[in-house]
Design a protein around this motif. Structure first.
Motif, mmCIF file in Angstrom:
data_model
loop_
_atom_site.group_PDB
_atom_site.id
_atom_site.type_symbol
_atom_site.label_atom_id
_atom_site.label_comp_id
_atom_site.label_asym_id
_atom_site.label_seq_id
_atom_site.Cartn_x
_atom_site.Cartn_y
_atom_site.Cartn_z
ATOM 1 N N ASP A 138 -12.182 20.290 0.205
ATOM 2 C CA ASP A 138 -12.285 20.611 1.619
ATOM 3 C C ASP A 138 -13.684 21.194 1.801
ATOM 4 O O ASP A 138 -13.947 22.335 1.413
ATOM 5 C CB ASP A 138 -11.218 21.632 2.033
ATOM 6 N N ILE A 139 -14.592 20.395 2.338
ATOM 7 C CA ILE A 139 -15.993 20.795 2.432
ATOM 8 C C ILE A 139 -16.167 22.004 3.348
ATOM 9 O O ILE A 139 -17.001 22.872 3.085
ATOM 10 C CB ILE A 139 -16.878 19.609 2.882
ATOM 11 N N ASP A 140 -15.376 22.098 4.412
ATOM 12 C CA ASP A 140 -15.493 23.246 5.315
ATOM 13 C C ASP A 140 -15.285 24.571 4.597
ATOM 14 O O ASP A 140 -15.949 25.559 4.897
ATOM 15 C CB ASP A 140 -14.505 23.134 6.478
ATOM 16 N N SER A 141 -14.359 24.601 3.630
ATOM 17 C CA SER A 141 -14.076 25.861 2.932
ATOM 18 C C SER A 141 -14.821 25.991 1.606
ATOM 19 O O SER A 141 -14.726 27.032 0.954
ATOM 20 C CB SER A 141 -12.567 26.014 2.702
ATOM 21 N N LEU A 142 -15.577 24.968 1.200
ATOM 22 C CA LEU A 142 -16.358 25.033 -0.040
ATOM 23 C C LEU A 142 -17.534 25.981 0.179
ATOM 24 O O LEU A 142 -18.363 25.761 1.060
ATOM 25 C CB LEU A 142 -16.857 23.642 -0.440
ATOM 26 N N ASP A 143 -17.605 27.022 -0.625
ATOM 27 C CA ASP A 143 -18.654 28.034 -0.502
ATOM 28 C C ASP A 143 -19.859 27.625 -1.343
ATOM 29 O O ASP A 143 -19.751 27.489 -2.554
ATOM 30 C CB ASP A 143 -18.115 29.386 -0.969
ATOM 31 N N ILE A 144 -21.006 27.420 -0.693
ATOM 32 C CA ILE A 144 -22.233 27.078 -1.418
ATOM 33 C C ILE A 144 -23.219 28.244 -1.422
ATOM 34 O O ILE A 144 -24.311 28.124 -1.952
ATOM 35 C CB ILE A 144 -22.904 25.801 -0.867
ATOM 36 N N SER A 145 -22.824 29.376 -0.859
ATOM 37 C CA SER A 145 -23.747 30.502 -0.685
ATOM 38 C C SER A 145 -24.168 31.154 -2.002
ATOM 39 O O SER A 145 -25.206 31.796 -2.062
ATOM 40 C CB SER A 145 -23.145 31.550 0.242
ATOM 41 N N HIS A 146 -23.379 31.017 -3.053
ATOM 42 C CA HIS A 146 -23.716 31.623 -4.342
ATOM 43 C C HIS A 146 -24.201 30.600 -5.351
ATOM 44 O O HIS A 146 -24.280 30.893 -6.548
ATOM 45 C CB HIS A 146 -22.499 32.368 -4.911
ATOM 46 N N PHE A 147 -24.533 29.406 -4.886
ATOM 47 C CA PHE A 147 -24.983 28.341 -5.776
ATOM 48 C C PHE A 147 -26.232 28.779 -6.511
ATOM 49 O O PHE A 147 -27.218 29.195 -5.913
ATOM 50 C CB PHE A 147 -25.256 27.061 -4.986
#
Length: 163
Positions: A72-81
């Motif tokens: 679910d891309i909407d809930s995928l968190d990329i902020s800590h990548f």
């Protein structure tokens, strides 16, 4: 230059492999790796280890993967990548081969603009860079962590952690 692997509907370009199970904050989580394939005509070699993807390289999207799951891309968190790119997901100093640049969400996709290989600092990075330019290195994978998929096979609230 349209790269077939950038197509949202090209499931053959993606594969997924369950790697380990772990506990995170008393919630059952799993570490997931997802493959990304790069074709030779989908990038521009800027020299000095910099590879740009003019049409962006899709790292993941919300299409069903080979194993029947999807993100679910909407809930995928990329902020800590972590922008760090490692060889074979091994967290060792000699396996750091570069960094992923410009990771963002675009619609139902997570994309990147470029990869900067550490060609002066690591001979393995130079090898990876040359293999990519030559069309031999075509597979990358991302790593996510998060809760197990729901009954429909959808990963909600996962976190993109590295490539």
């Amino acid at each position: 230059m349209k790269d077939a692997c950038n197509s949202l509907h090209d499931d053959a370009c993606r594969y997924s492999e369950l790697k380990t199970m772990s506990k995170k904050n008393s919630v059952k989580t799993e570490k997931q790796e997802l493959g990304v394939i790069v074709t030779k005509n989908s990038f521009v070699d800027e020299g000095d280890g910099l590879i740009r993807f003019p049409n962006k390289l899709v790292l993941t999207d919300n299409n069903e993967q080979i194993n029947g799951t999807r993100y679910d891309i909407d809930s995928l968190d990329i902020s800590h990548f972590k922008t760090q790119l490692t060889a074979d997901h091994i967290d060792a100093i000699d396996k750091i081969i570069g960094k992923i640049m410009g990771v963002s969400k675009v619609g139902t996709q997570v994309v990147t603009d470029a990869i900067q290989f550490a060609i002066r600092e690591n001979p393995l990075a130079r090898l990876a860079y040359n293999l990519l330019k030559g069309g031999y290195l075509t597979d990358f994978s991302i790593e996510t962590v998060g809760p197990l998929p729901d009954d429909e096979g959808v990963y909600y609230n996962s976190e993109l952690v590295k490539a």
